[in-house]
Motif scaffolding. Structure first.
Motif, PDB file in Angstrom:
ATOM      1  N   GLY A 113     -16.924  32.358 -32.347  1.00  0.00           N
ATOM      2  CA  GLY A 113     -16.645  31.745 -30.766  1.00  0.00           C
ATOM      3  C   GLY A 113     -15.525  30.586 -31.019  1.00  0.00           C
ATOM      4  O   GLY A 113     -16.147  29.550 -31.778  1.00  0.00           O
ATOM      5  N   PRO A 114     -14.618  30.563 -30.286  1.00  0.00           N
ATOM      6  CA  PRO A 114     -14.084  31.823 -29.544  1.00  0.00           C
ATOM      7  C   PRO A 114     -13.565  32.943 -30.368  1.00  0.00           C
ATOM      8  O   PRO A 114     -13.400  32.603 -31.588  1.00  0.00           O
ATOM      9  CB  PRO A 114     -12.699  31.220 -28.951  1.00  0.00           C
ATOM     10  CG  PRO A 114     -12.404  30.354 -29.590  1.00  0.00           C
ATOM     11  CD  PRO A 114     -13.729  29.392 -30.347  1.00  0.00           C
ATOM     12  N   CYS A 115     -13.634  34.056 -30.014  1.00  0.00           N
ATOM     13  CA  CYS A 115     -12.871  35.353 -30.761  1.00  0.00           C
ATOM     14  C   CYS A 115     -12.245  36.225 -30.093  1.00  0.00           C
ATOM     15  O   CYS A 115     -12.016  35.885 -28.723  1.00  0.00           O
ATOM     16  CB  CYS A 115     -14.222  35.976 -31.369  1.00  0.00           C
ATOM     17  SG  CYS A 115     -15.173  36.779 -30.080  1.00  0.00           S
ATOM     18  N   GLN A 132     -22.295  34.557 -30.706  1.00  0.00           N
ATOM     19  CA  GLN A 132     -21.081  33.831 -31.068  1.00  0.00           C
ATOM     20  C   GLN A 132     -21.313  32.683 -31.744  1.00  0.00           C
ATOM     21  O   GLN A 132     -22.099  31.869 -31.403  1.00  0.00           O
ATOM     22  CB  GLN A 132     -20.083  33.622 -29.831  1.00  0.00           C
ATOM     23  CG  GLN A 132     -19.511  35.120 -29.501  1.00  0.00           C
ATOM     24  CD  GLN A 132     -18.394  34.660 -28.516  1.00  0.00           C
ATOM     25  OE1 GLN A 132     -18.535  34.635 -27.305  1.00  0.00           O
ATOM     26  NE2 GLN A 132     -17.036  34.467 -29.267  1.00  0.00           N
ATOM     27  N   PRO A 134     -19.807  29.339 -32.942  1.00  0.00           N
ATOM     28  CA  PRO A 134     -18.975  28.188 -32.782  1.00  0.00           C
ATOM     29  C   PRO A 134     -18.244  28.080 -33.869  1.00  0.00           C
ATOM     30  O   PRO A 134     -18.868  27.768 -35.074  1.00  0.00           O
ATOM     31  CB  PRO A 134     -19.458  26.976 -32.245  1.00  0.00           C
ATOM     32  CG  PRO A 134     -20.828  27.242 -31.630  1.00  0.00           C
ATOM     33  CD  PRO A 134     -21.215  28.486 -32.359  1.00  0.00           C
ATOM     34  N   TYR A 336     -13.284  29.235 -23.665  1.00  0.00           N
ATOM     35  CA  TYR A 336     -14.504  29.391 -24.424  1.00  0.00           C
ATOM     36  C   TYR A 336     -14.998  27.669 -24.411  1.00  0.00           C
ATOM     37  O   TYR A 336     -14.087  26.853 -24.528  1.00  0.00           O
ATOM     38  CB  TYR A 336     -14.078  29.842 -25.936  1.00  0.00           C
ATOM     39  CG  TYR A 336     -15.598  29.822 -26.748  1.00  0.00           C
ATOM     40  CD1 TYR A 336     -16.332  30.962 -26.423  1.00  0.00           C
ATOM     41  CD2 TYR A 336     -16.115  28.869 -27.649  1.00  0.00           C
ATOM     42  CE1 TYR A 336     -17.429  31.217 -27.233  1.00  0.00           C
ATOM     43  CE2 TYR A 336     -16.988  29.049 -28.369  1.00  0.00           C
ATOM     44  CZ  TYR A 336     -17.942  30.229 -28.158  1.00  0.00           C
ATOM     45  OH  TYR A 336     -19.142  30.289 -28.800  1.00  0.00           O
ATOM     46  N   GLU A 340     -11.718  23.761 -23.422  1.00  0.00           N
ATOM     47  CA  GLU A 340     -11.223  23.457 -22.265  1.00  0.00           C
ATOM     48  C   GLU A 340      -9.809  23.008 -22.324  1.00  0.00           C
ATOM     49  O   GLU A 340      -8.874  23.213 -21.524  1.00  0.00           O
ATOM     50  CB  GLU A 340     -11.970  22.749 -21.375  1.00  0.00           C
ATOM     51  CG  GLU A 340     -13.374  23.331 -21.118  1.00  0.00           C
ATOM     52  CD  GLU A 340     -14.532  23.343 -21.971  1.00  0.00           C
ATOM     53  OE1 GLU A 340     -14.212  22.666 -23.227  1.00  0.00           O
ATOM     54  OE2 GLU A 340     -15.218  23.967 -21.864  1.00  0.00           O
TER      55      GLU A 340
END
Ligand code: PMP
Length: 368
Positions: A113-115, A132, A134, A336, A340
């Motif tokens: 994560g993110p993916c 997910q 991180p 994700y 940000e």
């Protein structure tokens, strides 16, 4: 007539609709800086165009259902058994097929994560849960946490290198550990959509580590990136065993890759000079872009691919919108938690980098 959404057989999909509207693919006659889909900025090799024109004369016939010429070309390119290759309508199709093959309601899949957006889709489509994990501060996949996230219900593990959306390359020793320690009850999917770029940066070959794995695995690669063929839709899987290759036959549709795509992709492999030009441009322009953003107090993650991920000193959606509105430069914010302030920018041609570097400082300053 009122529709009872909760009773609808589409309920799982109606409630998990993506919140973000899709980005445009076609801009008509407008010439924009397309730095939002990790495409190649150059057209494909002339060998591809010629092969497609020739294949077009035989469109009255169905294509080869087992992609013989293309798998022969891929097998030769990567020294891999031809009968353990599956071709598909982009590696996107293989990601969906993978979910169909091993996941069901109550099962779990593990991904970073993110993916890439199609991992969650592949799991959700089968009623499975995606866990997910991180990524690390440097954008790399967290090996310990990935292994710790695996439970007896895990049927699928997605590993991506170079990684999207962070761009980072996994070290051979790290991957070797994953390949060895991911239990046999999980199918390991190594997504190497950006493989050719990673290799160009000195990235290792993970096939030797996979050969030592006792559990099932596939490697996904694509013609969309380093071969400039995103519009052709051609991805393929190198399968760890005959068993895995045969299992895919149970879920795939016949004639899944059209005649033009098979001919075009095979032709792309006959022009290594074109691919080398693409890789060299990519490295040069990526380094220009990363250098300039670093000088503007952005934290650019190490990239071994055709995009960069950078942490800005402000929220990234503001910058993404301003680049679009003021300079027709299309990029993406990374959606994700914890990301940000991250922007993902594909590497384009020199004129795309010029436009970005001209617009970026002013836009960033106003966003602060
Ligand atoms: N995997 C990853 C990590 C990707 O970034 C992409 C495309 N952006 C794909 C798979 C899908 O590629 P294809 O065009 O072959 O469907």
């Amino acid at each position: 007539k009122d529709v009872d959404v909760m009773a609808s057989p589409l309920k799982p999909f109606l409630t998990s609709r993506p919140k973000i509207p899709p980005l445009p693919v076609d801009f008509g006659d407008r010439s924009v800086h397309r730095l939002h889909f990790n495409e190649c900025p150059f057209p494909p090799s002339p060998a591809v165009t010629q092969a497609i024109a020739e294949a077009a004369g035989r469109l009255n016939h169905y294509p080869d259902a087992v992609w013989s010429d293309l798998t022969h070309a891929i097998a030769t390119e990567w020294d891999w058994p031809q009968d353990r290759i599956i071709c598909a309508n982009g590696s996107d199709e293989l990601l969906m097929m993978t979910g169909q093959l091993v996941l069901g309601p109550g099962d779990e899949a593990v991904a970073p994560g993110p993916c890439f957006a199609n991992y969650p889709k592949s799991a959700a489509a089968q009623g499975a849960t995606l866990i997910q994990v991180p990524v690390r501060h440097d954008g790399g996949i967290d090996i310990d946490a990935t292994l710790a996230a695996i439970t007896p219900r895990t049927k699928l593990v997605f590993v991506t290198t170079p990684m999207n959306p962070t761009g980072t390359l996994m070290q051979t020793a790290e991957f070797t550990r994953l390949a060895r320690e991911i239990p046999d009850h999980a199918l390991l999917v190594l997504d190497e959509a950006y493989y050719e770029f990673g290799r160009f940066e000195g990235g290792g070959d993970h096939l030797p580590a996979l050969r030592d794995r006792s559990g099932p695995w596939i490697v996904l690669r694509t013609f969309s990136k380093a071969y400039a063929l995103a519009g052709l839709r051609l991805g393929y899987a190198l399968c760890g065993s005959e068993e895995v290759r045969t299992a895919f036959d149970q879920v795939r549709i016949g004639f899944n890759v059209n005649r033009l795509s098979q001919a075009g992709a095979a032709a792309a492999l006959t022009d290594p000079g074109h691919t080398a030009m693409i890789l060299e441009n990519n490295k040069r322009e990526r380094e220009r872009m990363a250098g300039a953003l670093t000088a503007l107090w952005c934290r650019v993650l190490d990239s071994a691919t055709n995009f960069i991920a950078a942490e800005l000193p402000c929220a990234s959606p503001t910058v993404v919108s301003a680049l679009r509105a003021e300079a027709d430069i299309w990029t993406q914010a990374i959606a994700y938690p914890g990301f940000e302030n991250f922007i993902r920018i594909s590497v384009g041609g020199p004129e795309d980098t010029d436009a970005l570097l001209a617009a970026f400082p002013g836009i960033l300053q106003r966003a602060l």
